[in-house]
Scaffold this active site. Structure first.
Site, PDB file in Angstrom:
ATOM      1  N   LYS A 138       0.826  -1.222   0.000  1.00 16.88           N
ATOM      2  CA  LYS A 138       0.000   0.000   0.000  1.00 16.88           C
ATOM      3  C   LYS A 138       0.857   1.268   0.000  1.00 16.88           C
ATOM      4  CE  LYS A 138      -4.384  -1.842   1.188  1.00 16.88           C
ATOM      5  NZ  LYS A 138      -5.460  -2.028   2.144  1.00 16.88           N
ATOM      6  N   ARG A 198      -4.265 -10.184   4.191  1.00 20.76           N
ATOM      7  CA  ARG A 198      -4.581 -10.153   2.752  1.00 20.76           C
ATOM      8  C   ARG A 198      -3.356  -9.627   2.005  1.00 20.76           C
ATOM      9  NH1 ARG A 198      -6.378  -6.486  -0.983  1.00 20.76           N
ATOM     10  NH2 ARG A 198      -7.844  -7.270  -2.525  1.00 20.76           N
TER      11      ARG A 198
HETATM   12  C1  9MG Z   1      -9.956  -4.930  -1.699  1.00 23.50           C
HETATM   13  N1  9MG Z   1      -9.046  -4.485  -0.666  1.00 23.50           N
HETATM   14  C2  9MG Z   1      -7.957  -3.680  -0.829  1.00 23.50           C
HETATM   15  N2  9MG Z   1      -7.374  -3.465   0.363  1.00 23.50           N
HETATM   16  C3  9MG Z   1      -8.096  -4.152   1.281  1.00 23.50           C
HETATM   17  C4  9MG Z   1      -8.015  -4.319   2.672  1.00 23.50           C
HETATM   18  O1  9MG Z   1      -7.072  -3.699   3.387  1.00 23.50           O
HETATM   19  N3  9MG Z   1      -8.917  -5.080   3.300  1.00 23.50           N
HETATM   20  C5  9MG Z   1      -9.905  -5.694   2.581  1.00 23.50           C
HETATM   21  N4  9MG Z   1     -10.797  -6.442   3.268  1.00 23.50           N
HETATM   22  N5  9MG Z   1     -10.047  -5.565   1.258  1.00 23.50           N
HETATM   23  C6  9MG Z   1      -9.150  -4.808   0.628  1.00 23.50           C
END
Ligand code: 9MG
Length: 276
Positions: A223, A257
């Site tokens: 990110k 994730r």
């Molecule tokens: C789709 N997406 C992109 N970043 C995310 C995050 O931090 N959490 C979740 N649940 N989905 C995300």
């Protein structure tokens, strides 16, 4: 603590669950159009599963700040063929990353077991009806604003307190719409309507969310706050992403994730061992 997603079940405490990201968007902020066709997306997803991803999160609309919204048809055309192909492998747990109830319903019909809803601050209950009817797992993520507006001027008095309040309020609301608490995991939404300082505070405070007694999902992989803090461009953010994953594991978060599954599994398994 149990998380139920249709026929799948995760019982915590247990080693952190790694959710692999499968973007089918041409404008995806990190894949940059690499997985445009169905074959390529399926191959990528199977590689992540082989590396140890227990959940595959398939998305057809970019959530990068300022990304344009896509039409329902376009999103369906991107994700449904991929889910149909992956659903032939019943051992795979498939998640649909969407804000649209109609896409969630079609994805569930095609074989998805989890709805990853970055727009859980919605005002209309239709998404929750879809989740309740299917008994699907539900990722309830905090976001201030929408992907189009969220980074304009995020403001909080205390971001951790506000996200905690959001979790409590959403859990009550979900339950009134027939979604069982065991279907829900919570997510502070790193990067969604947050400044660098907000993101750092939320990550530092991850263990403060344990009071809600639901599994916590964290998404920090690649990110842009990593670039804001460390100056790392998109393809040089793996080390910091791994640090966030290891930290989340040590703080007791249950699901991570990520784009880089093999590397993340090595980092979190080491962190879990040392923290034990
Ligand atoms: C789709 N997406 C992109 N970043 C995310 C995050 O931090 N959490 C979740 N649940 N989905 C995300």
């Amino acid at each position: 603590m149990r998380w139920i997603a249709r026929e799948h079940q995760f019982d915590f405490p247990r080693p952190m669950v790694v959710m692999g990201i499968v973007n089918t968007t041409p404008d995806s902020f990190s894949d940059g159009g690499q997985f445009l066709d169905v074959d390529a997306a399926v191959t990528h997803a199977l590689r992540l599963a082989n590396e140890g991803a227990e959940i595959l999160d398939i998305g057809g609309e970019s959530t990068r700040p300022g990304a344009p919204a896509v039409s329902e048809q376009e999103e369906l055309d991107r994700v449904i063929p991929v889910i149909q192909r992956l659903a032939k492998r019943p051992e795979l747990v498939l998640s649909i990353d969407t804000q649209k109830p109609s896409v969630a319903r079609a994805a569930i019909d095609a074989g998805a077991a989890i709805v990853n809803d970055i727009a859980a601050n919605r005002s209309k209950p239709e998404m929750w009806q879809v989740v309740a009817e299917a008994g699907a797992g539900y990722v309830c993520m905090h976001m201030q604003g929408t992907p189009q507006t969220m980074q304009t001027k995020p403001e909080y008095e205390n971001v951790t307190d506000e996200v905690s309040g959001f979790f409590e309020e959403r859990l009550a609301l979900l339950s009134t719409h027939g979604v069982s608490i065991e279907q829900v995991v919570l997510d502070p939404g790193i990067g969604f309507g947050k400044t660098l300082q907000h993101n750092i505070k939320l990550l530092r405070d991850l263990n403060k969310f344990s009071f809600v007694e639901r599994p916590m999902l964290v998404g920090a992989s690649r990110k842009s706050f990593i670039e804001k803090l460390l100056g790392a461009p998109i393809h040089e953010r793996l080390p910091a992403s791994l640090a966030c994953a290891a930290w989340a594991a040590i703080q007791g978060s249950q699901i991570i994730r990520v784009h880089d599954v093999a590397e993340t599994i090595q980092a979190v398994r080491m962190a879990e061992t040392l923290a034990r």
